[in-house]
Motif scaffolding. Sequence first.
Motif, PDB file in Angstrom:
ATOM      1  N   SER A 245       0.847  -1.191   0.000  1.00 21.10           N
ATOM      2  CA  SER A 245       0.000   0.000   0.000  1.00 21.10           C
ATOM      3  C   SER A 245       0.881   1.238   0.000  1.00 21.10           C
ATOM      4  O   SER A 245       1.361   1.658   1.046  1.00 21.10           O
ATOM      5  CB  SER A 245      -0.966   0.002   1.177  1.00 21.10           C
ATOM      6  OG  SER A 245      -0.336  -0.478   2.330  1.00 21.10           O
ATOM      7  N   PRO A 246       1.138   1.752  -1.181  1.00 18.95           N
ATOM      8  CA  PRO A 246       2.057   2.879  -1.296  1.00 18.95           C
ATOM      9  C   PRO A 246       1.446   4.148  -0.710  1.00 18.95           C
ATOM     10  O   PRO A 246       0.229   4.244  -0.562  1.00 18.95           O
ATOM     11  CB  PRO A 246       2.253   3.050  -2.802  1.00 18.95           C
ATOM     12  CG  PRO A 246       1.418   2.027  -3.470  1.00 18.95           C
ATOM     13  CD  PRO A 246       0.546   1.373  -2.460  1.00 18.95           C
ATOM     14  N   ILE A 247       2.315   5.098  -0.388  1.00 19.05           N
ATOM     15  CA  ILE A 247       1.846   6.416   0.027  1.00 19.05           C
ATOM     16  C   ILE A 247       1.360   7.130  -1.226  1.00 19.05           C
ATOM     17  O   ILE A 247       2.024   7.100  -2.249  1.00 19.05           O
ATOM     18  CB  ILE A 247       3.001   7.202   0.664  1.00 19.05           C
ATOM     19  CG1 ILE A 247       3.632   6.371   1.773  1.00 19.05           C
ATOM     20  CG2 ILE A 247       2.519   8.545   1.174  1.00 19.05           C
ATOM     21  CD1 ILE A 247       4.885   6.970   2.357  1.00 19.05           C
ATOM     22  N   LYS A 248       0.196   7.739  -1.137  1.00 26.38           N
ATOM     23  CA  LYS A 248      -0.320   8.396  -2.348  1.00 26.38           C
ATOM     24  C   LYS A 248       0.507   9.638  -2.675  1.00 26.38           C
ATOM     25  O   LYS A 248       1.091  10.272  -1.782  1.00 26.38           O
ATOM     26  CB  LYS A 248      -1.797   8.765  -2.149  1.00 26.38           C
ATOM     27  CG  LYS A 248      -1.986   9.822  -1.076  1.00 26.38           C
ATOM     28  CD  LYS A 248      -3.425  10.303  -0.944  1.00 26.38           C
ATOM     29  CE  LYS A 248      -3.440  11.435   0.082  1.00 26.38           C
ATOM     30  NZ  LYS A 248      -4.706  11.783   0.653  1.00 26.38           N
ATOM     31  N   GLY A 249       0.533   9.961  -3.962  1.00 27.07           N
ATOM     32  CA  GLY A 249       1.179  11.196  -4.400  1.00 27.07           C
ATOM     33  C   GLY A 249       2.689  11.188  -4.221  1.00 27.07           C
ATOM     34  O   GLY A 249       3.304  10.146  -4.038  1.00 27.07           O
TER      35      GLY A 249
END
Lengths: 345, 349
Positions: free
Chosen positions: A286-290
């Motif tokens: 779950s990557p960090i957005k942006g």
Amino acid sequence: MPQTPMAAKPILSITDMSIVFTSPDEAPIEAVRQVDLTLTPGKTLALVGESGCGKSVTARAVLRLLDSNAQIQRGSISFAPPDEAPVDIARLKQDSLPLRAIRGNQISMIFQEPMSSLSPVHTIGDQIDEMMLLHEGLKPKAARERSVALLDQVGVPGARERADAYPFQLSGGLRQRAMIAMALACKPQILIADEPTTALDVTTQAQILDLLRQLQADFGMAMLFITHDLGVVAEIADEVAVMYLGDVVEQGSVFDVFAAPKHPYTQALMRSIPKLARKAERERLSPIKGTVPAPKDRPDGCAFTSRCPHAFEPCPSVRPARTEVGNGHHARCHLLTPVPVEEPA
Amino acid sequence: MSRLLSVENLSKQFTLGSGLWGKERRLDALTEINLEVEAGETLAIVGESGCGKTTLGRCIIAAQPVTEGRVVYHPKAGQSVELTALSKREIKPWRQDIRMIFQDPMSSLNPNMRVFDIVAEPLRIHKICKRRELEERVISTLEKVGIPAEAVGRFPHAFSGGQRQRIGIARALVLDPKLVIADEAVSALDVSIQAQVLNLLEDLKAEFGLTYIFISHDLGVVNYIADRVVVMYLGHVVENAPTEMLFERPRHPYTELLLEALPIADPTRRKPRKSEVRGEIPYLGNRPTGCPFHTRCRYAQEICRSDKPALRSINGTAQQAACHFAETLDLKGAYEDAGHSAREMAHAQ
Ligand SMILES: Nc1ncnc2c1ncn2[C@@H]1O[C@H](COP(=O)(O)OP(=O)(O)OP(=O)(O)O)[C@@H](O)[C@H]1O
Ligand SMILES: Nc1ncnc2c1ncn2[C@@H]1O[C@H](COP(=O)(O)OP(=O)(O)O)[C@@H](O)[C@H]1O
Ligand code: SF4
Ligand code: SF4
Ligand SMILES: [Mg+2]
Ligand SMILES: [Mg+2]
């Protein structure tokens, strides 16, 4: 600076440090906004964070090696060697005698790229000798004896002959070792290592990490180890400080921070690395957005606001306070500050 | 699954400038590589820098002539195209099917071209489509990788590292390839961006039924993304196995060395002193005789210095290794409770 509940007294305390870069045609950039860090003899503090968050700028500030357009605008860097009066490095004059006495002698630094501290036109032996001639007033012969012993200690095979080699004649791993030997020439009390293994293969990296651990045990120095690799942090650090966009957002013992990260950025960082697990336990990342905003677009409040899944009303405008969340474990996030008894209207 | 690509006995030599006595020196970058790529799988290639990973990728896309051996592409069942036997012109149509994403997004994107043209270029070279259709295809590919349409007029320097890597991916995907070779495609990225690109690669694979050759030196990422792993050392394939088998119980001492050196992001799993992780990769020009790994191998015996072990299936399983003692050595895996290592950890703490 709140007292850290550790046995040994800190040897270096950075408090509320801010560093600003100015340029003629752009607005000033506050690359480092709020850094609090403490180093303890015999311990390794890993400084971790993504590219551009200010790790190297922080490290270079400790040795006052910043470019001329940089200014330490706020805060102190208190260097307190045992049996000596503490000095605020942030207040020393550039190129002053006391600063030069510290640099390379009491505090030394190694880099990702060994050629940034090794000279290509001198043999590695001569370069290590030079450090000792300069700071310790040794005779050339005695200096060479110690250089050879040091090269041997950092695992350069055939140290006596290799002392006559030029850096280009060594492999990447050996060059890294030669640079480490040079940094240790004057038995520094603090070693700052800026991504010393990032450019190396995993097997060489493992050797260098081992070496640094061994040398730390032998010399008892404090180490500030900069990396962006959480695996390396887990291998080498006693304590870890997480940086995001110029702020240290969390610091604590490596076991506490990995077991229970308290800051949303640290939590998100941990979730974005693949776990070494079997397929059955595999979870999608779950990557960090942006992406990380530019320092000029950083909100006045929490730097992580634009990417934080928990951001709420005070986050963009109010800077969160440094909150103790465990024994020697601190984080800066509004979710962690005790709720005021009376809500402001 | 059907076979998509076969690499048969592939060797690649580079000739280095003349040496001391005017003699040419040769460097064996790849030696008798055999491997197969199944349609739909993600095959990882791992190994230390200089072991030949990029060279292998470049030989497969025919960006480099091979010295010996064949690369055979199977566009559909029953059809075989020997890429290594084709002329530059003959190979052109197949180039659309096999695309490579390069290691360094900055140097692989032309800094003087706008993003739109960077992605459109392969369509123009292959004369696939023009004007409206070309525009639509470029924009939709860029949107798939997360580059918004309003940014297509910008030059590469105006993007972050992660975005540039996405542009490189779009450039590879715009031709609708079957096989994508990703050379260290996420290695230069920060972890949070790396996670975004890994997820993107997975989604694109599912959406377009792609097959990947994923070149990497990061075994943590490889364990996460790959179905099968090929381990290379000094231009040789030393192990080739399904990911889980390899991480559970490697069969080649070099694989064990790599797994042992892998830093794990969990301080409670900190390894006991790795004094055994030693030795450096020899220079390719001075390749040892016998087993290429014997100068660093802690299990080496007399036979290893003289005889080269063959790559073979271990006990009839899908795991292949090239070590004289592959069947009997009890090597350490990387999972937390993988046999051997769990026992040792119990002692270490
Ligand atoms: N001489 C300079 N002039 C202007 N800005 C600078 C200068 N040096 C660094 N910066 C800026 O300061 C910030 C922090 O840079 P720093 O080199 O400390 O990053 P870092 O955390 O070490 O990143 P990396 O992981 O990429 O090494 C960046 O935004 C950078 O662009
Ligand atoms: N064009 C070339 N000329 C000479 N040697 C080369 C060339 N390309 C690669 N090599 C050599 O071949 C070996 C394998 O290189 P490469 O495939 O790039 O390794 P990797 O991608 O695994 O790091 C290295 O020793 C490299 O120096
Ligand atoms: S202060 Fe707000 S934006 Fe910052 S990490 Fe905490 S919740 Fe997120
Ligand atoms: S063949 Fe011998 S030297 Fe080679 S990996 Fe096996 S034990 Fe080691
Ligand atoms: Mg840096
Ligand atoms: Mg490469």
